[in-house]
Design a protein around this motif. Structure first.
Motif, PDB file in Angstrom:
ATOM      1  N   LEU A  93       0.823  -1.209   0.000  1.00 42.86           N
ATOM      2  CA  LEU A  93       0.000   0.000   0.000  1.00 42.86           C
ATOM      3  C   LEU A  93       0.858   1.260   0.000  1.00 42.86           C
ATOM      4  CD1 LEU A  93      -3.012  -0.710   2.406  1.00 42.86           C
ATOM      5  CD2 LEU A  93      -3.018  -0.530  -0.086  1.00 42.86           C
ATOM      6  N   LYS A  94       2.035   1.186   0.602  1.00 39.96           N
ATOM      7  CA  LYS A  94       2.899   2.358   0.699  1.00 39.96           C
ATOM      8  C   LYS A  94       4.077   2.314  -0.272  1.00 39.96           C
ATOM      9  CE  LYS A  94       2.359   5.248   2.929  1.00 39.96           C
ATOM     10  NZ  LYS A  94       1.535   6.460   2.671  1.00 39.96           N
ATOM     11  N   GLY A  95       4.237   1.213  -1.001  1.00 40.69           N
ATOM     12  CA  GLY A  95       5.354   1.114  -1.935  1.00 40.69           C
ATOM     13  C   GLY A  95       6.700   1.070  -1.242  1.00 40.69           C
ATOM     14  N   ILE A  96       6.746   0.407  -0.090  1.00 37.63           N
ATOM     15  CA  ILE A  96       7.971   0.336   0.707  1.00 37.63           C
ATOM     16  C   ILE A  96       8.415  -1.123   0.839  1.00 37.63           C
ATOM     17  CG2 ILE A  96       8.914   0.609   3.049  1.00 37.63           C
ATOM     18  CD1 ILE A  96       7.134   3.094   3.326  1.00 37.63           C
ATOM     19  N   MET A  97       9.703  -1.362   0.651  1.00 37.16           N
ATOM     20  CA  MET A  97      10.288  -2.666   0.939  1.00 37.16           C
ATOM     21  C   MET A  97      11.333  -2.491   2.028  1.00 37.16           C
ATOM     22  SD  MET A  97      12.359  -5.416  -1.450  1.00 37.16           S
ATOM     23  CE  MET A  97      13.975  -4.685  -1.155  1.00 37.16           C
ATOM     24  N   ILE A  98      11.335  -3.391   2.990  1.00 37.23           N
ATOM     25  CA  ILE A  98      12.332  -3.318   4.052  1.00 37.23           C
ATOM     26  C   ILE A  98      13.100  -4.630   4.127  1.00 37.23           C
ATOM     27  CG2 ILE A  98      11.018  -1.669   5.445  1.00 37.23           C
ATOM     28  CD1 ILE A  98      10.365  -4.134   7.294  1.00 37.23           C
ATOM     29  N   VAL A  99      14.352  -4.521   4.553  1.00 40.70           N
ATOM     30  CA  VAL A  99      15.171  -5.691   4.857  1.00 40.70           C
ATOM     31  C   VAL A  99      15.494  -5.630   6.340  1.00 40.70           C
ATOM     32  CG1 VAL A  99      17.363  -6.872   4.487  1.00 40.70           C
ATOM     33  CG2 VAL A  99      16.154  -5.846   2.545  1.00 40.70           C
ATOM     34  N   GLU A 100      15.179  -6.714   7.069  1.00 37.73           N
ATOM     35  CA  GLU A 100      15.418  -6.789   8.513  1.00 37.73           C
ATOM     36  C   GLU A 100      16.480  -7.846   8.798  1.00 37.73           C
ATOM     37  OE1 GLU A 100      11.548  -6.360  10.914  1.00 37.73           O
ATOM     38  OE2 GLU A 100      10.964  -7.528   9.160  1.00 37.73           O
ATOM     39  N   SER A 101      17.376  -7.527   9.715  1.00 38.65           N
ATOM     40  CA  SER A 101      18.390  -8.510  10.077  1.00 38.65           C
ATOM     41  C   SER A 101      18.868  -8.294  11.505  1.00 38.65           C
ATOM     42  CB  SER A 101      19.581  -8.458   9.108  1.00 38.65           C
ATOM     43  OG  SER A 101      20.133  -7.153   9.069  1.00 38.65           O
ATOM     44  N   GLY A 102      19.279  -9.393  12.133  1.00 35.42           N
ATOM     45  CA  GLY A 102      19.904  -9.351  13.446  1.00 35.42           C
ATOM     46  C   GLY A 102      21.376  -9.678  13.286  1.00 35.42           C
ATOM     47  N   VAL A 103      22.245  -8.775  13.752  1.00 32.42           N
ATOM     48  CA  VAL A 103      23.662  -8.849  13.398  1.00 32.42           C
ATOM     49  C   VAL A 103      24.542  -8.549  14.608  1.00 32.42           C
ATOM     50  CG1 VAL A 103      25.384  -8.059  11.704  1.00 32.42           C
ATOM     51  CG2 VAL A 103      22.951  -7.839  11.184  1.00 32.42           C
ATOM     52  N   GLU A 104      25.708  -9.180  14.669  1.00 29.30           N
ATOM     53  CA  GLU A 104      26.729  -8.783  15.637  1.00 29.30           C
ATOM     54  C   GLU A 104      27.328  -7.445  15.215  1.00 29.30           C
ATOM     55  OE1 GLU A 104      27.601 -10.104  18.412  1.00 29.30           O
ATOM     56  OE2 GLU A 104      26.744 -12.120  18.347  1.00 29.30           O
ATOM     57  N   LEU A 138      23.048  -5.287   0.194  1.00 31.72           N
ATOM     58  CA  LEU A 138      22.965  -4.413  -0.977  1.00 31.72           C
ATOM     59  C   LEU A 138      23.539  -5.111  -2.215  1.00 31.72           C
ATOM     60  CD1 LEU A 138      23.966  -0.987   0.637  1.00 31.72           C
ATOM     61  CD2 LEU A 138      21.680  -1.839   0.117  1.00 31.72           C
ATOM     62  N   GLY A 139      24.519  -5.976  -1.985  1.00 32.24           N
ATOM     63  CA  GLY A 139      25.089  -6.727  -3.107  1.00 32.24           C
ATOM     64  C   GLY A 139      24.086  -7.692  -3.710  1.00 32.24           C
ATOM     65  N   GLU A 140      23.274  -8.339  -2.881  1.00 32.02           N
ATOM     66  CA  GLU A 140      22.254  -9.251  -3.394  1.00 32.02           C
ATOM     67  C   GLU A 140      21.193  -8.509  -4.201  1.00 32.02           C
ATOM     68  OE1 GLU A 140      22.431 -12.447  -3.416  1.00 32.02           O
ATOM     69  OE2 GLU A 140      24.228 -12.504  -2.167  1.00 32.02           O
ATOM     70  N   ILE A 141      20.902  -7.279  -3.795  1.00 27.45           N
ATOM     71  CA  ILE A 141      19.945  -6.472  -4.558  1.00 27.45           C
ATOM     72  C   ILE A 141      20.528  -6.109  -5.922  1.00 27.45           C
ATOM     73  CG2 ILE A 141      18.778  -4.219  -4.616  1.00 27.45           C
ATOM     74  CD1 ILE A 141      18.380  -4.504  -1.595  1.00 27.45           C
ATOM     75  N   GLU A 142      21.817  -5.816  -5.956  1.00 32.27           N
ATOM     76  CA  GLU A 142      22.466  -5.538  -7.234  1.00 32.27           C
ATOM     77  C   GLU A 142      22.416  -6.762  -8.149  1.00 32.27           C
ATOM     78  OE1 GLU A 142      23.569  -2.647  -8.513  1.00 32.27           O
ATOM     79  OE2 GLU A 142      22.604  -1.855  -6.694  1.00 32.27           O
ATOM     80  N   GLU A 143      22.543  -7.953  -7.584  1.00 29.26           N
ATOM     81  CA  GLU A 143      22.430  -9.174  -8.386  1.00 29.26           C
ATOM     82  C   GLU A 143      21.038  -9.292  -8.999  1.00 29.26           C
ATOM     83  OE1 GLU A 143      24.926 -11.578  -9.076  1.00 29.26           O
ATOM     84  OE2 GLU A 143      26.031  -9.806  -8.376  1.00 29.26           O
ATOM     85  N   LEU A 144      20.025  -8.935  -8.223  1.00 32.49           N
ATOM     86  CA  LEU A 144      18.657  -8.931  -8.761  1.00 32.49           C
ATOM     87  C   LEU A 144      18.534  -7.951  -9.919  1.00 32.49           C
ATOM     88  CD1 LEU A 144      16.275  -9.022  -5.647  1.00 32.49           C
ATOM     89  CD2 LEU A 144      16.388 -10.707  -7.473  1.00 32.49           C
ATOM     90  N   LYS A 145      19.084  -6.770  -9.746  1.00 41.15           N
ATOM     91  CA  LYS A 145      18.987  -5.735 -10.786  1.00 41.15           C
ATOM     92  C   LYS A 145      19.685  -6.157 -12.071  1.00 41.15           C
ATOM     93  CE  LYS A 145      18.485  -1.767  -7.666  1.00 41.15           C
ATOM     94  NZ  LYS A 145      19.042  -0.456  -7.237  1.00 41.15           N
ATOM     95  N   LYS A 146      20.751  -6.944 -11.940  1.00 42.51           N
ATOM     96  CA  LYS A 146      21.494  -7.419 -13.109  1.00 42.51           C
ATOM     97  C   LYS A 146      20.800  -8.611 -13.775  1.00 42.51           C
ATOM     98  CE  LYS A 146      25.981  -6.077 -11.157  1.00 42.51           C
ATOM     99  NZ  LYS A 146      27.247  -6.598 -10.561  1.00 42.51           N
ATOM    100  N   GLY A 147      19.792  -9.151 -13.102  1.00 47.10           N
ATOM    101  CA  GLY A 147      19.089 -10.289 -13.674  1.00 47.10           C
ATOM    102  C   GLY A 147      19.694 -11.628 -13.330  1.00 47.10           C
ATOM    103  N   ASN A 148      20.558 -11.650 -12.324  1.00 42.90           N
ATOM    104  CA  ASN A 148      21.173 -12.907 -11.904  1.00 42.90           C
ATOM    105  C   ASN A 148      20.215 -13.665 -10.972  1.00 42.90           C
ATOM    106  OD1 ASN A 148      23.514 -12.398 -13.363  1.00 42.90           O
ATOM    107  ND2 ASN A 148      24.445 -11.256 -11.678  1.00 42.90           N
ATOM    108  N   ILE A 149      19.200 -14.240 -11.583  1.00 40.94           N
ATOM    109  CA  ILE A 149      18.154 -14.973 -10.863  1.00 40.94           C
ATOM    110  C   ILE A 149      17.970 -16.314 -11.557  1.00 40.94           C
ATOM    111  CG2 ILE A 149      15.806 -14.866  -9.947  1.00 40.94           C
ATOM    112  CD1 ILE A 149      15.789 -11.879 -10.771  1.00 40.94           C
ATOM    113  N   THR A 150      17.973 -17.377 -10.797  1.00 39.81           N
ATOM    114  CA  THR A 150      17.810 -18.704 -11.388  1.00 39.81           C
ATOM    115  C   THR A 150      16.336 -19.083 -11.470  1.00 39.81           C
ATOM    116  OG1 THR A 150      17.911 -19.868  -9.260  1.00 39.81           O
ATOM    117  CG2 THR A 150      20.011 -19.397 -10.365  1.00 39.81           C
ATOM    118  N   ASP A 151      16.044 -20.041 -12.329  1.00 35.35           N
ATOM    119  CA  ASP A 151      14.674 -20.560 -12.421  1.00 35.35           C
ATOM    120  C   ASP A 151      14.235 -21.166 -11.097  1.00 35.35           C
ATOM    121  OD1 ASP A 151      14.513 -19.772 -15.046  1.00 35.35           O
ATOM    122  OD2 ASP A 151      15.014 -21.747 -15.872  1.00 35.35           O
ATOM    123  N   PHE A 152      15.186 -21.808 -10.398  1.00 34.71           N
ATOM    124  CA  PHE A 152      14.863 -22.396  -9.101  1.00 34.71           C
ATOM    125  C   PHE A 152      14.406 -21.327  -8.117  1.00 34.71           C
ATOM    126  CE2 PHE A 152      16.296 -23.298  -4.763  1.00 34.71           C
ATOM    127  CZ  PHE A 152      15.549 -24.435  -4.490  1.00 34.71           C
TER     128      PHE A 152
END
Length: 421
Positions: free
Chosen positions: A312-323, A335-349
């Motif tokens: 409804l708000k057009g917002i995506m969030i990433v949540e993580s618990g980290v040391e 952020l690197g994984e998002i760049e992979e998505l933008k490049k189209g590096n997505i498998t059929d699986f």
């Protein structure tokens, strides 16, 4: 499964019927929508819980519980949420379906009457609610706010939204602030109740196999004497980022929280929300997602790492618990994984696994009367109202190119870090 049937029974008052014979129970839910405002958020929230506490006909916990018990152990509940730029007060009643009642007793009619009693005939004298009832509900509301603070994952999400949406009403807390709640008087709640009756948009939803007409008649008659000037449902969407924010807070916590907020540029009723939803699932919405497998499992940078899309708000969030020592590495990896998505590096699986997970969630959410009602109410501001089967077809029809296009619309907006001292 039959789709929801809708009829307007008064100005700004809608009654939805979802016939389903799988359940031995029925549920009648009132979703009451009001504009989300700092000035009224606290009073509206407190009003909701006061209404379900008691009413004039059943003025205390004992008499109300006795009435619910006489209806085969029926339930009455209230909750407060945010739906886009609206504050939603939900009051629901539920019990056994009419066909399981003794004789010709109509449980649905009596539950409809009870719902109307708590909404239209509260425990009010001299234009004010009961002082002691209000004190007790204030304490309960404070406890709810404290529980959100004590759950640091929830607290971090609230802080992200507060900073990310600082110029939007969506950044407000659904209950308002403790200070605003504390300052409320019984007269303030009475004013909020009158405003709710005259201004709110009401969505009543009946789920069950019985004929809801008696409940419809009871609700329709309750609105006859009320002068209505109902609001128009509103939801403003921010699609671009003017300036990136980086907010950090320190606290005595065992585990740091990293919350990253993005503007997707896509929100309901845009047709691209389906592809954006799938893109978010591929990124971090399933056990086969990029964030789970690569950031959490392979690199061991997070205790948990997931993504969510608020369509409804057009917002995506990433949540993580980290040391603390892994914060920068985790941020870079996400952020690197998002760049992979933008490049189209997505498998059929990855695509097929995400589609399967989403479709299965559609099927499971409608396995209860509450879930079924939630499924349809969540589409209030959508361009169309879909059954789970129709929604599944749309998900399965999304192509890889559409997923990549959705990823390339992402804009980093706010990073909130709750660091352990």
């Amino acid at each position: 499964m039959n789709p929801m049937k809708t009829v307007e029974i008064a100005d700004g008052v809608v009654f939805n019927t979802i016939h389903d014979n799988r359940f031995k129970t029925m549920k009648l839910i009132a979703n009451i929508y009001l504009p989300m405002k700092k000035e009224t958020a606290a009073s509206n929230a407190l009003l909701c819980y006061l209404l379900v506490r008691c009413c004039k006909k059943y003025p205390d916990f004992t008499t109300l519980s006795r009435k619910l018990g006489s209806l085969y152990g029926a339930m009455l509940d209230g909750s407060v949420s945010k739906v886009g730029d609206m504050q939603c007060l939900t009051i629901s009643v539920g019990g056994i379906d009419d066909k399981y009642a003794l004789g010709d007793e109509s449980v649905s009619e009596q539950l409809g009457e009870l719902l109307c009693e708590v909404i239209f005939n509260p425990k009010v004298e001299d234009r004010r609610f009961d002082e002691e009832d209000m004190k007790q509900e204030k304490r309960q509301l404070f406890d709810m706010i404290d529980s959100e603070f004590n759950d640091k994952r929830t607290y971090a999400l609230i802080q992200l939204m507060k900073n990310m949406c600082s110029d939007e009403v969506y950044g407000l807390r659904r209950y308002g602030s403790k200070e605003d709640i504390e300052a409320l008087t019984t007269e303030d709640i009475y004013t909020s109740w009158l405003r709710m009756l005259s201004d709110a948009h009401f969505e009543f939803t009946f789920v069950g196999s019985s004929d809801p007409q008696k409940a419809v008649d009871v609700i329709h008659n309750s609105f006859k004497e009320i002068k209505r000037t109902p609001i128009t449902l509103n939801n403003e969407v921010v699609r671009t980022v003017e300036a990136q924010k980086d907010v950090e807070e320190e606290m005595d916590v065992a585990q740091s929280k990293l919350e990253i907020g993005f503007r997707t540029g896509v929100a309901e009723p845009d047709s691209e929300t389906v592809a954006t939803r799938l893109m978010c699932a591929i990124l971090g919405g399933t056990a086969s997602s990029k964030l789970f497998l690569n950031v959490r499992e392979k690199k061991s940078l997070c205790y948990y790492c997931m993504s969510r899309y608020f369509r409804l708000k057009g917002i995506m969030i990433v949540e993580s618990g980290v040391e603390n020592t892994n914060l920068e590495a985790a941020k870079s990896a996400i952020l690197g994984e998002i760049e992979e998505l933008k490049k189209g590096n997505i498998t059929d699986f990855e695509i097929n696994s995400a589609k399967l997970a989403i479709v299965n969630s559609f099927r499971s959410i409608v396995d209860t009367d509450t879930g079924l009602a939630s499924w349809y109410s969540s589409q209030l501001m959508d361009s169309s109202v879909d059954t789970p089967e129709q929604a599944a077809e749309k998900i399965n029809a999304v192509t890889k190119d559409e997923i990549v296009a959705a990823a390339n619309k992402l804009s980093l907006d706010t990073i909130f870090t709750l660091k352990s001292r």
